[in-house]
Scaffold this active site. Structure first.
Site, PDB file in Angstrom:
ATOM      1  N   LYS A  16       0.833  -1.219   0.000  1.00 31.61           N
ATOM      2  CA  LYS A  16       0.000   0.000   0.000  1.00 31.61           C
ATOM      3  C   LYS A  16       0.862   1.261   0.000  1.00 31.61           C
ATOM      4  O   LYS A  16       0.626   2.187  -0.768  1.00 31.61           O
ATOM      5  CB  LYS A  16      -0.929   0.025   1.233  1.00 31.61           C
ATOM      6  CG  LYS A  16      -1.893  -1.139   1.314  1.00 31.61           C
ATOM      7  CD  LYS A  16      -2.777  -1.065   2.540  1.00 31.61           C
ATOM      8  CE  LYS A  16      -2.030  -1.085   3.859  1.00 31.61           C
ATOM      9  NZ  LYS A  16      -1.270  -2.338   4.117  1.00 31.61           N
ATOM     10  N   ARG A  91      -8.869   1.358   9.557  1.00 33.33           N
ATOM     11  CA  ARG A  91      -8.508  -0.031   9.838  1.00 33.33           C
ATOM     12  C   ARG A  91      -9.570  -0.746  10.648  1.00 33.33           C
ATOM     13  O   ARG A  91      -9.410  -1.933  10.939  1.00 33.33           O
ATOM     14  CB  ARG A  91      -7.204  -0.053  10.626  1.00 33.33           C
ATOM     15  CG  ARG A  91      -5.965  -0.524   9.826  1.00 33.33           C
ATOM     16  CD  ARG A  91      -4.791  -0.369  10.728  1.00 33.33           C
ATOM     17  NE  ARG A  91      -3.604  -1.078  10.416  1.00 33.33           N
ATOM     18  CZ  ARG A  91      -2.548  -0.560   9.771  1.00 33.33           C
ATOM     19  NH1 ARG A  91      -2.609   0.640   9.244  1.00 33.33           N
ATOM     20  NH2 ARG A  91      -1.450  -1.258   9.650  1.00 33.33           N
ATOM     21  N   ARG A 130      11.662  -5.768   4.322  1.00 35.45           N
ATOM     22  CA  ARG A 130      11.442  -4.317   4.199  1.00 35.45           C
ATOM     23  C   ARG A 130      12.510  -3.547   4.983  1.00 35.45           C
ATOM     24  O   ARG A 130      12.835  -3.897   6.115  1.00 35.45           O
ATOM     25  CB  ARG A 130      10.058  -3.941   4.742  1.00 35.45           C
ATOM     26  CG  ARG A 130       9.840  -2.426   4.780  1.00 35.45           C
ATOM     27  CD  ARG A 130       8.383  -2.036   4.819  1.00 35.45           C
ATOM     28  NE  ARG A 130       7.697  -2.504   6.012  1.00 35.45           N
ATOM     29  CZ  ARG A 130       6.375  -2.399   6.191  1.00 35.45           C
ATOM     30  NH1 ARG A 130       5.607  -1.855   5.246  1.00 35.45           N
ATOM     31  NH2 ARG A 130       5.816  -2.847   7.288  1.00 35.45           N
ATOM     32  N   ARG A 163      12.150  -2.066  10.723  1.00 40.21           N
ATOM     33  CA  ARG A 163      11.147  -1.710  11.736  1.00 40.21           C
ATOM     34  C   ARG A 163      11.025  -2.839  12.756  1.00 40.21           C
ATOM     35  O   ARG A 163      11.052  -4.008  12.390  1.00 40.21           O
ATOM     36  CB  ARG A 163       9.782  -1.477  11.065  1.00 40.21           C
ATOM     37  CG  ARG A 163       9.620  -0.088  10.496  1.00 40.21           C
ATOM     38  CD  ARG A 163       8.405   0.057   9.603  1.00 40.21           C
ATOM     39  NE  ARG A 163       7.165  -0.489  10.148  1.00 40.21           N
ATOM     40  CZ  ARG A 163       5.977  -0.408   9.530  1.00 40.21           C
ATOM     41  NH1 ARG A 163       5.875   0.215   8.355  1.00 40.21           N
ATOM     42  NH2 ARG A 163       4.906  -0.938  10.077  1.00 40.21           N
ATOM     43  N   ARG A 174       0.467  -9.063  13.361  1.00 40.89           N
ATOM     44  CA  ARG A 174      -0.167  -7.988  12.587  1.00 40.89           C
ATOM     45  C   ARG A 174      -1.106  -8.548  11.525  1.00 40.89           C
ATOM     46  O   ARG A 174      -2.163  -7.972  11.253  1.00 40.89           O
ATOM     47  CB  ARG A 174       0.906  -7.092  11.952  1.00 40.89           C
ATOM     48  CG  ARG A 174       1.542  -6.189  13.002  1.00 40.89           C
ATOM     49  CD  ARG A 174       2.855  -5.628  12.529  1.00 40.89           C
ATOM     50  NE  ARG A 174       2.692  -4.787  11.369  1.00 40.89           N
ATOM     51  CZ  ARG A 174       3.623  -4.602  10.444  1.00 40.89           C
ATOM     52  NH1 ARG A 174       4.784  -5.220  10.548  1.00 40.89           N
ATOM     53  NH2 ARG A 174       3.395  -3.811   9.443  1.00 40.89           N
TER      54      ARG A 174
HETATM   55  P1  ADP Z   1       2.338  -1.856   3.175  1.00 39.09           P
HETATM   56  O1  ADP Z   1       2.351  -0.347   3.150  1.00 39.09           O
HETATM   57  O2  ADP Z   1       1.094  -2.435   2.544  1.00 39.09           O
HETATM   58  O3  ADP Z   1       2.618  -2.422   4.551  1.00 39.09           O
HETATM   59  P2  ADP Z   1       4.865  -1.612   1.698  1.00 39.09           P
HETATM   60  O4  ADP Z   1       4.516  -0.738   0.537  1.00 39.09           O
HETATM   61  O5  ADP Z   1       5.657  -1.020   2.797  1.00 39.09           O
HETATM   62  O6  ADP Z   1       3.528  -2.351   2.261  1.00 39.09           O
HETATM   63  O7  ADP Z   1       5.631  -2.889   1.090  1.00 39.09           O
HETATM   64  C1  ADP Z   1       6.125  -3.912   1.941  1.00 39.09           C
HETATM   65  C2  ADP Z   1       7.480  -4.384   1.409  1.00 39.09           C
HETATM   66  O8  ADP Z   1       7.304  -5.068   0.163  1.00 39.09           O
HETATM   67  C3  ADP Z   1       8.482  -3.268   1.124  1.00 39.09           C
HETATM   68  O9  ADP Z   1       9.766  -3.752   1.433  1.00 39.09           O
HETATM   69  C4  ADP Z   1       8.331  -3.009  -0.393  1.00 39.09           C
HETATM   70  O10 ADP Z   1       9.538  -2.546  -0.983  1.00 39.09           O
HETATM   71  C5  ADP Z   1       7.982  -4.402  -0.904  1.00 39.09           C
HETATM   72  N1  ADP Z   1       7.008  -4.405  -2.017  1.00 39.09           N
HETATM   73  C6  ADP Z   1       5.943  -3.605  -2.189  1.00 39.09           C
HETATM   74  N2  ADP Z   1       5.235  -3.955  -3.297  1.00 39.09           N
HETATM   75  C7  ADP Z   1       5.892  -5.043  -3.813  1.00 39.09           C
HETATM   76  C8  ADP Z   1       5.678  -5.874  -4.962  1.00 39.09           C
HETATM   77  N3  ADP Z   1       4.625  -5.677  -5.773  1.00 39.09           N
HETATM   78  N4  ADP Z   1       6.552  -6.875  -5.191  1.00 39.09           N
HETATM   79  C9  ADP Z   1       7.611  -7.086  -4.362  1.00 39.09           C
HETATM   80  N5  ADP Z   1       7.872  -6.335  -3.273  1.00 39.09           N
HETATM   81  C10 ADP Z   1       7.022  -5.318  -2.994  1.00 39.09           C
HETATM   82  P1  AMP Z   2       1.590   0.544   9.098  1.00 39.08           P
HETATM   83  O1  AMP Z   2       2.686   1.538   8.910  1.00 39.08           O
HETATM   84  O2  AMP Z   2       0.377   0.836   8.292  1.00 39.08           O
HETATM   85  O3  AMP Z   2       2.090  -0.870   8.942  1.00 39.08           O
HETATM   86  O4  AMP Z   2       1.125   0.690  10.617  1.00 39.08           O
HETATM   87  C1  AMP Z   2       2.023   0.435  11.684  1.00 39.08           C
HETATM   88  C2  AMP Z   2       1.268   0.346  12.998  1.00 39.08           C
HETATM   89  O5  AMP Z   2       0.679   1.617  13.317  1.00 39.08           O
HETATM   90  C3  AMP Z   2       0.110  -0.649  13.062  1.00 39.08           C
HETATM   91  O6  AMP Z   2       0.553  -1.984  13.311  1.00 39.08           O
HETATM   92  C4  AMP Z   2      -0.695  -0.063  14.225  1.00 39.08           C
HETATM   93  O7  AMP Z   2      -0.060  -0.326  15.469  1.00 39.08           O
HETATM   94  C5  AMP Z   2      -0.561   1.440  13.988  1.00 39.08           C
HETATM   95  N1  AMP Z   2      -1.636   1.930  13.078  1.00 39.08           N
HETATM   96  C6  AMP Z   2      -1.469   2.434  11.827  1.00 39.08           C
HETATM   97  N2  AMP Z   2      -2.655   2.818  11.316  1.00 39.08           N
HETATM   98  C7  AMP Z   2      -3.591   2.528  12.243  1.00 39.08           C
HETATM   99  C8  AMP Z   2      -5.001   2.666  12.295  1.00 39.08           C
HETATM  100  N3  AMP Z   2      -5.701   3.173  11.250  1.00 39.08           N
HETATM  101  N4  AMP Z   2      -5.651   2.278  13.416  1.00 39.08           N
HETATM  102  C9  AMP Z   2      -4.966   1.782  14.463  1.00 39.08           C
HETATM  103  N5  AMP Z   2      -3.637   1.594  14.490  1.00 39.08           N
HETATM  104  C10 AMP Z   2      -2.942   1.977  13.383  1.00 39.08           C
END
Ligand code: ADP
Ligand code: AMP
Length: 217
Positions: A16, A91, A130, A163, A174
């Site tokens: 995302k 969420r 990541r 992270r 998660r």
């Molecule tokens: P989210 O925001 O949904 O948690 P991220 O955008 O941070 O996900 O992506 C999670 C990890 O996967 C990151 O390390 C990113 O570089 C990688 N990633 C994102 N999209 C893809 C894809 N289509 N194919 C392979 N790796 C991806």
């Molecule tokens: P993310 O960066 O989207 O993976 O979010 C990291 C963490 O932030 C999550 O695991 C939750 O602990 C908190 N968080 C992010 N967005 C929300 C939300 N909309 N509601 C509650 N907790 C959130």
């Protein structure tokens, strides 16, 4: 002026944030990531940051009232006047209800709800590889989206870190929290909006192309 809000739905690690950044650059819409906002508060050691630090490292959800207040505040900033791409919010169904109420007030609407999905083994591999830029949260992957120089952000030369909540045990928690508390939003948006399903198992470029097509409709 009516505003355009895009809600990106999907499990943790599906891409995302990656897609929201690309889309924000292309459209000029603001990229609003609730996770980034919480991490900024933790980094700056604000009152909110102190309250949520352990919740994030445990992989649980921050209470709705705190999350909604933070997002409301963010959406009133001038860069959201034309709308925003929401990444990680809402969420829970209560957050989705609060978003509808807020947008009614701002004369906006949720216009698109792309739901990006991928199997759990892919999510785990993506989250464990990541790496995140310490300065501004730019996102990389050790294998799928590596930086030009290992461990350094291409954009601002900051170091990349893993992270705490991307450690494997927290990743599993998660994904479970997503299944229990966030997955009900799929039906929620299917009922009130045009939920568009996108195959998140494709490459980053292919997901961007699918997303682009779904937003044209
Ligand atoms: P989210 O925001 O949904 O948690 P991220 O955008 O941070 O996900 O992506 C999670 C990890 O996967 C990151 O390390 C990113 O570089 C990688 N990633 C994102 N999209 C893809 C894809 N289509 N194919 C392979 N790796 C991806
Ligand atoms: P993310 O960066 O989207 O993976 O979010 C990291 C963490 O932030 C999550 O695991 C939750 O602990 C908190 N968080 C992010 N967005 C929300 C939300 N909309 N509601 C509650 N907790 C959130």
């Amino acid at each position: 002026m009516p505003t355009t809000f895009i809600v990106l739905l999907g499990p943790p690690g599906v891409g995302k944030g990656t897609q929201a950044s690309i889309l924000a650059e292309r459209t000029g819409l603001a990229h609003v990531s609730s996770g980034d906002l919480f991490r900024e508060n933790i980094k700056k050691n604000t009152e909110l940051g102190k309250l949520v630090k352990k919740i994030l490292s445990d992989g649980e959800l921050v209470p709705d009232d705190l999350t909604i207040a933070m997002i409301r505040n963010r959406l009133t900033r001038p860069d959201c006047e034309a709308g925003a791409i929401l990444d990680g919010f809402p969420r829970t169904p209560a957050q989705a209800d609060a978003l509808q109420a807020m947008l009614a007030e701002f004369n906006g609407d949720v216009e698109h709800v792309p739901f990006i999905n991928a199997p759990e083994d892919i999510l785990v591999t993506r989250l464990s590889g990541r790496r995140t830029c310490r300065a501004n949260g730019h996102v990389y992957h050790t294998t799928y989206n590596p930086p030009k120089r290992a461990g350094i952000c291409d954009i601002d030369n900051s170091d990349l870190y893993q992270r705490e909540d991307d450690q494997v045990d927290t990743v599993k928690r998660r994904i479970q929290v997503y299944m229990d508390q966030t997955a009900p939003l799929i039906e929620y948006y299917r009922r009130i909006n045009n939920l568009q399903e996108i195959d998140g198992a494709q490459t980053i470029e292919a997901v961007t192309a699918s997303l682009g097509k779904s937003l044209e409709n």
